[in-house]
Scaffold this active site. Structure first.
Site, PDB file in Angstrom:
ATOM      1  N   ARG A 129      -5.681   7.157  32.371  1.00  0.00           N
ATOM      2  CA  ARG A 129      -6.906   6.673  31.878  1.00  0.00           C
ATOM      3  C   ARG A 129      -6.758   5.356  32.329  1.00  0.00           C
ATOM      4  NH1 ARG A 129      -4.155   8.514  27.090  1.00  0.00           N
ATOM      5  NH2 ARG A 129      -5.280  10.394  25.934  1.00  0.00           N
ATOM      6  N   LYS A 181      -3.089   6.032  24.493  1.00  0.00           N
ATOM      7  CA  LYS A 181      -4.319   6.040  23.408  1.00  0.00           C
ATOM      8  C   LYS A 181      -3.243   6.299  22.048  1.00  0.00           C
ATOM      9  CE  LYS A 181      -8.665   8.209  22.659  1.00  0.00           C
ATOM     10  NZ  LYS A 181      -9.454   9.030  23.014  1.00  0.00           N
ATOM     11  N   HIS A 223     -14.035   8.186  34.633  1.00  0.00           N
ATOM     12  CA  HIS A 223     -13.265   9.055  33.990  1.00  0.00           C
ATOM     13  C   HIS A 223     -13.413  10.295  34.474  1.00  0.00           C
ATOM     14  CE1 HIS A 223     -10.742   9.417  30.238  1.00  0.00           C
ATOM     15  NE2 HIS A 223     -11.447  10.482  29.829  1.00  0.00           N
ATOM     16  N   ARG A 278      -9.970  11.671  35.994  1.00  0.00           N
ATOM     17  CA  ARG A 278      -8.955  12.304  35.038  1.00  0.00           C
ATOM     18  C   ARG A 278      -9.345  13.760  34.732  1.00  0.00           C
ATOM     19  NH1 ARG A 278      -5.368  11.036  30.746  1.00  0.00           N
ATOM     20  NH2 ARG A 278      -5.652  11.955  28.764  1.00  0.00           N
ATOM     21  N   HIS A 298      -2.239  13.745  25.576  1.00  0.00           N
ATOM     22  CA  HIS A 298      -3.110  14.069  24.442  1.00  0.00           C
ATOM     23  C   HIS A 298      -2.303  14.136  23.164  1.00  0.00           C
ATOM     24  CE1 HIS A 298      -6.066  16.103  27.476  1.00  0.00           C
ATOM     25  NE2 HIS A 298      -6.415  14.784  27.177  1.00  0.00           N
ATOM     26  N   TYR A 310     -10.400  21.653  28.877  1.00  0.00           N
ATOM     27  CA  TYR A 310     -10.589  21.638  30.156  1.00  0.00           C
ATOM     28  C   TYR A 310     -10.960  23.074  30.927  1.00  0.00           C
ATOM     29  CZ  TYR A 310      -9.327  16.788  30.553  1.00  0.00           C
ATOM     30  OH  TYR A 310      -9.037  15.319  30.399  1.00  0.00           O
TER      31      TYR A 310
END
Length: 217
Positions: free
Chosen positions: A55, A78, A150, A153, A184, A193
């Site tokens: 990120r 995150k 983004h 990514r 994640h 994805y």
């Protein structure tokens, strides 16, 4: 489109050409109106994003100590999660070249990615530079939507899954590893994805169809 952009960001020749082009016109003394060195450093940053799936907030939070022999230590992920991101040999080579360039920056702080003032760029600047690059490369019109920062990514994740080929079990194993690699919290976020990977979706659909037919038979 984003894949062509990825290739445009991952060669040394392209980096130099972009830095020169983005520097814009020169003054009467032959000095670029934009700091070419800063632009080159920011392109290196984008290369890291493209090759690791980080990120932008994670990349800008990196310090020099976070680049270790084992990879990049992400300490400000995150939701406060930390993780170790292994680096491919080619990515490490790019980082080593970047560090050589970084040494000429006066009064550089602890941030891994620094501009001429010695500190990391802001996320806003990173987004603005990215838009300038994609416009210069012809992947985005002067106005309207186009590739986002983004998306690098997303592209990394999709390309990673596609390396599994047609082996569904390999895809599922890789999905768990990819979820950890990307930081994640929930693997369900990684399964998204699959929707962006038509080849894998077709394989899963075909496998499900064969299973269903086999059950009926």
């Amino acid at each position: 489109m984003i894949r062509r952009l990825y290739r445009s960001l991952t060669t040394t020749a392209a980096t130099l050409a972009l830095a020169t082009a983005l520097a814009g016109p020169v003054t009467a003394q032959g000095v670029p109106t934009v700091d070419t060195q800063n632009i080159a450093q920011e392109i290196r940053q984008l290369q890291l994003l493209a090759s690791t799936g980080l990120r932008i907030s994670e990349a800008l939070s990196l310090s020099c100590d976070d680049l270790t022999e084992d990879g990049l230590m992400i300490r400000k992920g995150k939701f406060g999660k930390s993780r170790l991101v292994p680096l491919h040999a080619s990515t490490r080579a790019v980082m080593e070249r970047y560090l050589d360039q970084r040494r000429i920056v006066r009064d550089a702080g602890h941030d891994l990615f620094v501009l001429g003032h010695g500190h990391a760029p802001t996320a806003t600047r990173a987004h603005v530079v990215f838009v300038r690059i994609v416009r210069k490369l012809g992947y985005r019109n002067p106005t309207g939507p186009g590739p986002r920062l983004h998306d690098l990514r997303h592209t990394f994740a999709v390309r990673s899954l596609e390396t599994c080929g047609n082996d569904l079990r390999s895809v599922l194993r890789h999905m768990r590893a990819l979820s950890t690699y990307l930081g994640h919290v929930d693997i369900a976020n990684t399964y998204w994805y699959l929707e962006a990977t038509p080849v894998l979706l077709q394989m899963i659909a075909a496998t499900a169809e064969q299973t269903w037919i086999g059950g009926v038979a």
